[in-house]
Write an enzyme that holds these catalytic residues in place. Structure first.
Site, short mmCIF file in Angstrom:
data_model
loop_
_atom_site.label_atom_id
_atom_site.label_comp_id
_atom_site.label_asym_id
_atom_site.label_seq_id
_atom_site.Cartn_x
_atom_site.Cartn_y
_atom_site.Cartn_z
N PHE A 290 70.35 -27.61 -53.07
CA PHE A 290 71.07 -26.33 -53.11
C PHE A 290 71.98 -26.13 -51.90
O PHE A 290 72.86 -25.29 -51.92
CB PHE A 290 70.07 -25.16 -53.17
CG PHE A 290 69.08 -25.34 -54.26
CD1 PHE A 290 69.41 -25.02 -55.58
CD2 PHE A 290 67.83 -25.89 -54.01
CE1 PHE A 290 68.51 -25.22 -56.59
CE2 PHE A 290 66.93 -26.10 -55.02
CZ PHE A 290 67.26 -25.77 -56.32
N SER B 54 58.31 -32.50 -52.60
CA SER B 54 59.76 -32.19 -52.47
C SER B 54 60.53 -32.53 -53.74
O SER B 54 61.54 -33.25 -53.71
CB SER B 54 60.37 -32.91 -51.26
OG SER B 54 59.88 -32.37 -50.06
N PRO B 55 60.10 -32.00 -54.90
CA PRO B 55 60.80 -32.33 -56.15
C PRO B 55 62.25 -31.84 -56.15
O PRO B 55 63.07 -32.36 -56.91
CB PRO B 55 59.98 -31.61 -57.22
CG PRO B 55 59.25 -30.52 -56.49
CD PRO B 55 58.97 -31.07 -55.14
N LEU B 56 62.56 -30.86 -55.28
CA LEU B 56 63.95 -30.38 -55.18
C LEU B 56 64.55 -30.83 -53.85
O LEU B 56 65.45 -30.19 -53.30
CB LEU B 56 63.98 -28.84 -55.30
CG LEU B 56 63.30 -28.29 -56.57
CD1 LEU B 56 63.34 -26.77 -56.59
CD2 LEU B 56 63.96 -28.86 -57.84
N ALA B 57 64.00 -31.94 -53.34
CA ALA B 57 64.48 -32.52 -52.07
C ALA B 57 64.41 -31.51 -50.93
O ALA B 57 65.32 -31.46 -50.07
CB ALA B 57 65.89 -33.08 -52.24
N GLY B 58 63.37 -30.71 -50.95
CA GLY B 58 63.16 -29.75 -49.86
C GLY B 58 64.27 -28.71 -49.77
O GLY B 58 64.48 -28.11 -48.72
N GLY B 59 65.00 -28.49 -50.89
CA GLY B 59 66.08 -27.49 -50.90
C GLY B 59 67.46 -28.10 -50.67
O GLY B 59 68.47 -27.41 -50.82
N LYS B 60 67.51 -29.40 -50.37
CA LYS B 60 68.82 -30.02 -50.08
C LYS B 60 69.73 -30.02 -51.31
O LYS B 60 70.95 -30.09 -51.18
CB LYS B 60 68.63 -31.47 -49.58
CG LYS B 60 68.03 -31.56 -48.20
CD LYS B 60 68.13 -33.01 -47.69
CE LYS B 60 67.06 -33.31 -46.67
NZ LYS B 60 65.86 -33.95 -47.26
N TYR C 242 49.58 -27.92 -42.43
CA TYR C 242 50.68 -27.09 -42.94
C TYR C 242 50.78 -25.77 -42.18
O TYR C 242 49.77 -25.11 -41.90
CB TYR C 242 50.55 -26.84 -44.44
CG TYR C 242 50.91 -28.06 -45.28
CD1 TYR C 242 51.55 -29.15 -44.71
CD2 TYR C 242 50.63 -28.11 -46.63
CE1 TYR C 242 51.88 -30.27 -45.47
CE2 TYR C 242 50.96 -29.23 -47.39
CZ TYR C 242 51.58 -30.30 -46.80
OH TYR C 242 51.90 -31.41 -47.54
N1 LIG Z 1 52.36 -35.53 -48.89
C1 LIG Z 1 53.38 -35.31 -48.11
O1 LIG Z 1 53.68 -36.10 -47.18
C2 LIG Z 1 54.21 -34.09 -48.33
C3 LIG Z 1 55.42 -33.92 -47.62
C4 LIG Z 1 56.17 -32.75 -47.89
C5 LIG Z 1 55.70 -31.80 -48.80
N2 LIG Z 1 54.50 -31.98 -49.44
C6 LIG Z 1 53.99 -31.01 -50.45
O2 LIG Z 1 55.03 -30.79 -51.39
C7 LIG Z 1 55.28 -29.39 -51.51
C8 LIG Z 1 56.70 -29.19 -51.86
O3 LIG Z 1 57.58 -29.68 -50.84
P1 LIG Z 1 58.94 -28.93 -50.51
O4 LIG Z 1 58.66 -27.56 -50.03
O5 LIG Z 1 59.77 -29.81 -49.67
O6 LIG Z 1 59.51 -28.83 -52.02
P2 LIG Z 1 60.83 -28.41 -52.74
O7 LIG Z 1 60.38 -27.57 -53.88
O8 LIG Z 1 61.62 -29.65 -52.99
O9 LIG Z 1 61.67 -27.54 -51.70
C9 LIG Z 1 61.41 -26.20 -51.46
C10 LIG Z 1 62.66 -25.60 -50.84
O10 LIG Z 1 63.67 -25.52 -51.86
C11 LIG Z 1 64.20 -24.23 -51.87
N3 LIG Z 1 64.57 -23.84 -53.24
C12 LIG Z 1 63.81 -23.99 -54.36
N4 LIG Z 1 64.49 -23.50 -55.43
C13 LIG Z 1 65.67 -23.04 -54.96
C14 LIG Z 1 66.79 -22.43 -55.59
N5 LIG Z 1 66.83 -22.20 -56.92
N6 LIG Z 1 67.86 -22.07 -54.82
C15 LIG Z 1 67.83 -22.31 -53.47
N7 LIG Z 1 66.79 -22.88 -52.82
C16 LIG Z 1 65.72 -23.24 -53.57
C17 LIG Z 1 63.10 -23.35 -51.38
O11 LIG Z 1 63.65 -22.16 -50.85
P3 LIG Z 1 63.07 -20.71 -51.26
O12 LIG Z 1 61.97 -20.45 -50.30
O13 LIG Z 1 64.25 -19.80 -51.11
O14 LIG Z 1 62.62 -20.76 -52.68
C18 LIG Z 1 62.44 -24.19 -50.32
O15 LIG Z 1 63.10 -24.07 -49.08
C19 LIG Z 1 54.84 -28.82 -50.15
O16 LIG Z 1 54.49 -27.44 -50.24
C20 LIG Z 1 53.62 -29.66 -49.85
O17 LIG Z 1 52.51 -29.12 -50.58
C21 LIG Z 1 53.77 -33.13 -49.22
#
Ligand SMILES: NC(=O)c1ccc[n+]([C@@H]2O[C@H](COP(=O)([O-])OP(=O)(O)OC[C@H]3O[C@@H](n4cnc5c(N)ncnc54)[C@H](OP(=O)(O)O)[C@@H]3O)[C@@H](O)[C@H]2O)c1
Length: 299
Positions: free
Chosen positions: A217, A209-215, A53
């Site tokens: 929004f 990616s519970p919020l689809a990585g921000g997609k 990471y």
């Molecule tokens: N095992 C695997 O293969 C794998 C792969 C990917 C990820 N992961 C793990 O899963 C974790 C989460 O993944 P993710 O980061 O993709 O998760 P996510 O929570 O789906 O997406 C995060 C993104 O959403 C945005 N976001 C959240 N709330 C928002 C809101 N209210 N309005 C606008 N934007 C918002 C965040 O922006 P802001 O910064 O502005 O909040 C950030 O860019 C990672 O940290 C990692 O630990 C594991």
């Protein structure tokens, strides 16, 4: 905060903080320390890492800001990390591949322990489904790390039903979790046996990616626009002030135990995931979101 039993001697907080974006979002030093303090104060005790990471930087930022100066915090939090992805770098000719060998396992884990400033991780996950993984060799390597006390438990990530079964046949201690993608845009895991596998083995899942990585929004495709709109309508109906809470409620309704991994480095987003724990979608509304996401009727 609800806690989830992962093993006899291990619980995760229901909401987990992900560290993948720490480095790119500049979460370091006192900002990182404050973020972790606020997480711990609200009961979010589990932190998801991977060796790669932040281009191999995020765990170091966490270790320097949190455990280096405050080793007593170690017992108050759970660290999950992962290995087997190799990112392109000058020293490997900019190749991107997987390496599940015992040599890489040991190098990766020892480096993670060093940069995190800890002498053990609570759970080590095999990061990606590696077609070249030798299960017998890996099982020996993982067992040795457990015996040395460097790894408490092992798990897997992105495993299909059959891959989970295959690895389970070889490892000497049971896999305690499968970390998979789950969000209102990606619903394949509801139908491909991965959820069934968690229920059969009675293990919790971790949702990346519970919020689809921000997609959700920043929609670009038809599906993304449709899902944002249905989440907006549901947020209005359920009195939620943002659509992320409905996305978490959608995940939380599944019968398997699922811990969402919040990806944001902003604490208020963690609070949203916590608040969402109290939203109970009806079956009808859950299926409406599924229908809109898949773009076809539930038959
Ligand atoms: N095992 C695997 O293969 C794998 C792969 C990917 C990820 N992961 C793990 O899963 C974790 C989460 O993944 P993710 O980061 O993709 O998760 P996510 O929570 O789906 O997406 C995060 C993104 O959403 C945005 N976001 C959240 N709330 C928002 C809101 N209210 N309005 C606008 N934007 C918002 C965040 O922006 P802001 O910064 O502005 O909040 C950030 O860019 C990672 O940290 C990692 O630990 C594991």
């Amino acid at each position: 905060m609800e806690y989830v039993t992962v093993a006899d001697d291990l619980k995760f907080s229901k909401v987990i903080a992900g560290t993948m974006r720490a480095s790119s979002e500049g979460l370091s030093g006192s900002k990182m320390a404050d973020f972790v303090d606020r997480c711990l104060d609200t009961g979010v005790t589990t932190f998801d890492h991977a060796d790669i990471y932040g281009y191999y930087e995020s765990s170091r930022l966490f270790g320097e800001a949190v455990l280096q100066d405050h080793p007593a915090l170690r017992d108050k939090l759970q660290i999950v990390t992962k290995f087997n992805i190799i990112l392109p770098r000058k020293e490997n000719g900019y190749a991107h591949y997987y390496d599940s060998s015992v040599q890489h396992l040991n190098e990766s884990l020892n480096k993670s322990l060093e940069v995190l400033h800890t002498d053990y991780v609570d759970v080590l996950l095999i990061h990606r489904l590696d077609p070249l993984l030798d299960p017998e060799e890996l099982a020996e390597g993982l067992d040795s790390l457990i015996k040395q006390g460097k790894v408490r438990h092992i798990g897997i990530s992105n495993a299909s039903y059959t891959y989970f079964e295959m690895v389970s046949k070889y490892v000497k201690t049971p896999l305690v979790t499968n970390q998979i993608e789950v969000n209102p845009l990606y619903t394949d895991t509801f139908f491909n046996g991965v959820m069934d596998s968690a229920l059969i083995h009675k293990i919790p899942l971790m949702a990346w990616s519970p919020l689809a990585g921000g997609k959700l929004f920043h929609p670009e495709t038809g599906q993304q626009f449709r899902v944002r709109e249905i989440l907006r309508q549901m947020a209005e109906k359920y009195g939620a002030d943002s659509i992320d809470k409905i996305a978490y409620a959608f995940i939380n309704k599944l019968p398997a135990t699922i811990c969402p991994i919040v990806g944001s480095t902003k604490f208020e987003r963690i609070q949203s995931a916590i608040d969402a724990q109290s939203i109970r979608l009806t079956n009808k509304d859950w299926f409406k979101i599924l229908e809109v996401s898949r773009g076809r009727e539930v038959l």
